[in-house]
Design an enzyme around this catalytic site. Sequence first.
Site, PDB file in Angstrom:
ATOM      1  N   MET A  74       0.851  -1.193   0.000  1.00 42.88           N
ATOM      2  CA  MET A  74       0.000   0.000   0.000  1.00 42.88           C
ATOM      3  C   MET A  74       0.890   1.248   0.000  1.00 42.88           C
ATOM      4  O   MET A  74       0.471   2.326   0.415  1.00 42.88           O
ATOM      5  CB  MET A  74      -0.939  -0.016   1.211  1.00 42.88           C
ATOM      6  CG  MET A  74      -1.881  -1.226   1.191  1.00 42.88           C
ATOM      7  SD  MET A  74      -3.414  -0.994   2.090  1.00 42.88           S
ATOM      8  CE  MET A  74      -2.811  -0.732   3.739  1.00 42.88           C
ATOM      9  N   GLY A 103      11.294  -2.998   5.184  1.00 43.68           N
ATOM     10  CA  GLY A 103      10.585  -4.281   5.146  1.00 43.68           C
ATOM     11  C   GLY A 103      10.104  -4.577   3.737  1.00 43.68           C
ATOM     12  O   GLY A 103      10.317  -5.675   3.198  1.00 43.68           O
ATOM     13  N   HIS A 104       9.477  -3.570   3.091  1.00 43.51           N
ATOM     14  CA  HIS A 104       9.017  -3.774   1.706  1.00 43.51           C
ATOM     15  C   HIS A 104      10.208  -4.044   0.787  1.00 43.51           C
ATOM     16  O   HIS A 104      10.145  -4.889  -0.099  1.00 43.51           O
ATOM     17  CB  HIS A 104       8.291  -2.523   1.194  1.00 43.51           C
ATOM     18  CG  HIS A 104       7.052  -2.169   1.950  1.00 43.51           C
ATOM     19  ND1 HIS A 104       6.953  -1.036   2.732  1.00 43.51           N
ATOM     20  CD2 HIS A 104       5.845  -2.783   2.022  1.00 43.51           C
ATOM     21  CE1 HIS A 104       5.747  -0.971   3.254  1.00 43.51           C
ATOM     22  NE2 HIS A 104       5.051  -2.016   2.856  1.00 43.51           N
ATOM     23  N   GLN A 122     -10.275  -2.701   2.492  1.00 39.66           N
ATOM     24  CA  GLN A 122      -9.815  -3.386   3.700  1.00 39.66           C
ATOM     25  C   GLN A 122      -9.822  -2.491   4.936  1.00 39.66           C
ATOM     26  O   GLN A 122      -9.350  -2.895   5.988  1.00 39.66           O
ATOM     27  CB  GLN A 122      -8.444  -4.015   3.470  1.00 39.66           C
ATOM     28  CG  GLN A 122      -7.293  -3.036   3.296  1.00 39.66           C
ATOM     29  CD  GLN A 122      -6.023  -3.751   2.832  1.00 39.66           C
ATOM     30  OE1 GLN A 122      -5.897  -4.175   1.684  1.00 39.66           O
ATOM     31  NE2 GLN A 122      -5.063  -3.895   3.735  1.00 39.66           N
ATOM     32  N   LYS A 147       5.321  -9.926   9.189  1.00 35.03           N
ATOM     33  CA  LYS A 147       4.725  -9.071  10.227  1.00 35.03           C
ATOM     34  C   LYS A 147       3.203  -9.220  10.231  1.00 35.03           C
ATOM     35  O   LYS A 147       2.576  -9.239  11.265  1.00 35.03           O
ATOM     36  CB  LYS A 147       5.131  -7.608  10.033  1.00 35.03           C
ATOM     37  CG  LYS A 147       4.807  -6.835  11.290  1.00 35.03           C
ATOM     38  CD  LYS A 147       4.621  -5.372  11.134  1.00 35.03           C
ATOM     39  CE  LYS A 147       3.833  -4.861  10.017  1.00 35.03           C
ATOM     40  NZ  LYS A 147       2.402  -4.649  10.290  1.00 35.03           N
ATOM     41  N   ASP A 148       2.628  -9.353   9.032  1.00 29.65           N
ATOM     42  CA  ASP A 148       1.183  -9.574   8.929  1.00 29.65           C
ATOM     43  C   ASP A 148       0.937 -11.079   8.764  1.00 29.65           C
ATOM     44  O   ASP A 148       0.508 -11.546   7.714  1.00 29.65           O
ATOM     45  CB  ASP A 148       0.608  -8.764   7.764  1.00 29.65           C
ATOM     46  CG  ASP A 148       0.769  -7.275   8.008  1.00 29.65           C
ATOM     47  OD1 ASP A 148       0.232  -6.772   9.000  1.00 29.65           O
ATOM     48  OD2 ASP A 148       1.484  -6.614   7.233  1.00 29.65           O
ATOM     49  N   GLN A 200      -2.460 -12.392   7.759  1.00 29.53           N
ATOM     50  CA  GLN A 200      -2.741 -12.049   6.359  1.00 29.53           C
ATOM     51  C   GLN A 200      -2.138 -13.104   5.420  1.00 29.53           C
ATOM     52  O   GLN A 200      -2.785 -13.547   4.466  1.00 29.53           O
ATOM     53  CB  GLN A 200      -2.162 -10.667   6.045  1.00 29.53           C
ATOM     54  CG  GLN A 200      -2.162 -10.304   4.580  1.00 29.53           C
ATOM     55  CD  GLN A 200      -1.815  -8.848   4.327  1.00 29.53           C
ATOM     56  OE1 GLN A 200      -2.666  -7.999   4.426  1.00 29.53           O
ATOM     57  NE2 GLN A 200      -0.575  -8.559   4.000  1.00 29.53           N
ATOM     58  N   MET A 253       9.181  -3.181  11.577  1.00 30.45           N
ATOM     59  CA  MET A 253       8.905  -2.041  10.683  1.00 30.45           C
ATOM     60  C   MET A 253       7.474  -2.100  10.179  1.00 30.45           C
ATOM     61  O   MET A 253       6.959  -3.173   9.851  1.00 30.45           O
ATOM     62  CB  MET A 253       9.874  -2.044   9.517  1.00 30.45           C
ATOM     63  CG  MET A 253      11.241  -1.642   9.967  1.00 30.45           C
ATOM     64  SD  MET A 253      12.253  -1.145   8.582  1.00 30.45           S
ATOM     65  CE  MET A 253      13.774  -0.845   9.453  1.00 30.45           C
ATOM     66  N   ARG A 287       2.718   2.174   9.692  1.00 33.43           N
ATOM     67  CA  ARG A 287       1.938   2.865  10.727  1.00 33.43           C
ATOM     68  C   ARG A 287       2.798   3.327  11.907  1.00 33.43           C
ATOM     69  O   ARG A 287       2.310   4.063  12.756  1.00 33.43           O
ATOM     70  CB  ARG A 287       0.792   1.989  11.219  1.00 33.43           C
ATOM     71  CG  ARG A 287      -0.311   1.819  10.164  1.00 33.43           C
ATOM     72  CD  ARG A 287      -1.511   1.077  10.698  1.00 33.43           C
ATOM     73  NE  ARG A 287      -2.639   1.174   9.810  1.00 33.43           N
ATOM     74  CZ  ARG A 287      -3.071   0.198   8.998  1.00 33.43           C
ATOM     75  NH1 ARG A 287      -2.444  -0.961   8.969  1.00 33.43           N
ATOM     76  NH2 ARG A 287      -4.119   0.384   8.223  1.00 33.43           N
TER      77      ARG A 287
HETATM   78  O1  PAF Z   1      -0.090  -5.771   3.571  1.00 28.36           O
HETATM   79  C1  PAF Z   1      -0.523  -4.844   2.870  1.00 28.36           C
HETATM   80  O2  PAF Z   1       0.123  -3.829   2.658  1.00 28.36           O
HETATM   81  C2  PAF Z   1      -1.922  -4.985   2.253  1.00 28.36           C
HETATM   82  O3  PAF Z   1      -2.786  -5.640   3.102  1.00 28.36           O
HETATM   83  C3  PAF Z   1      -1.907  -5.655   0.869  1.00 28.36           C
HETATM   84  C4  PAF Z   1      -1.423  -7.094   0.943  1.00 28.36           C
HETATM   85  C5  PAF Z   1      -1.000  -4.870  -0.078  1.00 28.36           C
HETATM   86  C6  PAF Z   1      -3.317  -5.676   0.279  1.00 28.36           C
HETATM   87  O4  PAF Z   1      -3.828  -4.391   0.131  1.00 28.36           O
END
Ligand code: PAF
Length: 284
Positions: free
Chosen positions: A28, A34-35, A59, A152-153, A156, A187, A190
Amino acid sequence: MLTTIADLRSFTASQHRAGKTVGLVPTMGALHSGHLSLVRESNKRCGTTVVSIFVNPAQFAPNEDFQRYPRTLENDLLLLQKDGCTPNGKTEVFVPEISEMYPRGFDTSVHTGSISQVLEGRSRPAHFQGVATVVLKLFLASQADTAFFGQKDYQQVCVIRRITADLNVPLEIVMCPIIREPDGLAMSSRNRYLTAAQRQQAVVLSQSLQLAETMLRSGTADSAAVQKAVTEKIQTAPEAVIDYVSIADPITLQELPAVESEAVILLAVRFGTTRLLDNLHYVL
Ligand code: PAF
């Protein structure tokens, strides 16, 4: 930069024709190390990487931070270039408008099952449905071979693995390790919402997970005892409000009364209006 699904499809098709595999890193935006670690992993494993940047309205609940979610596209693009994520021109970026992902008349969503109803699902009931819908759209639009998500998620990733398996999506999901600040804070885009005092206190999350690991490694198998110690450690931070501390099966996320050889310890803790997640995958 690609902005339409049609352009993304033809980009992937050209890569596949050239014999390259395509990795997808859904984000996002508000990119951080991290990304970037996901992008690097994708570049290592795949011929080409597509990074999607899309703040997905589906979401977020009405009371959540969709409006104020950081949008830092220019900086995101700079980071992707600067960090050496594009060593051979390997990374393409997909930045669709909301109307491209959810055109007028859009009326479908992916219903996720029991795995999305625990933990995050309790306080964010529609969240995973929104995640699953956008992620499935991104999988189909990108035709990627592999997709990369951060640990981290954790929940998800479990939900996405479930929908990918259940709907026979021909794509591999790779979960990459949590990247932490030097003091241990996981990281997250938010983290920037935290006040200076909250930022200092937030270190208790990773510290409490370390405490849990030490207890498990030294033979405490009783989840309640570990949960109590973790809770007490987090409560030493004056502004911390615990949402959950869960010791669960790493695949089903069902709570474990005792830890034998493997578990995941998952935390959600609020500091003011900011809700932070962290977790630790314990394997004996
Ligand atoms: O983890 C995220 O940043 C979001 O939940 C994702 C996987 C990009 C979906 O919008």
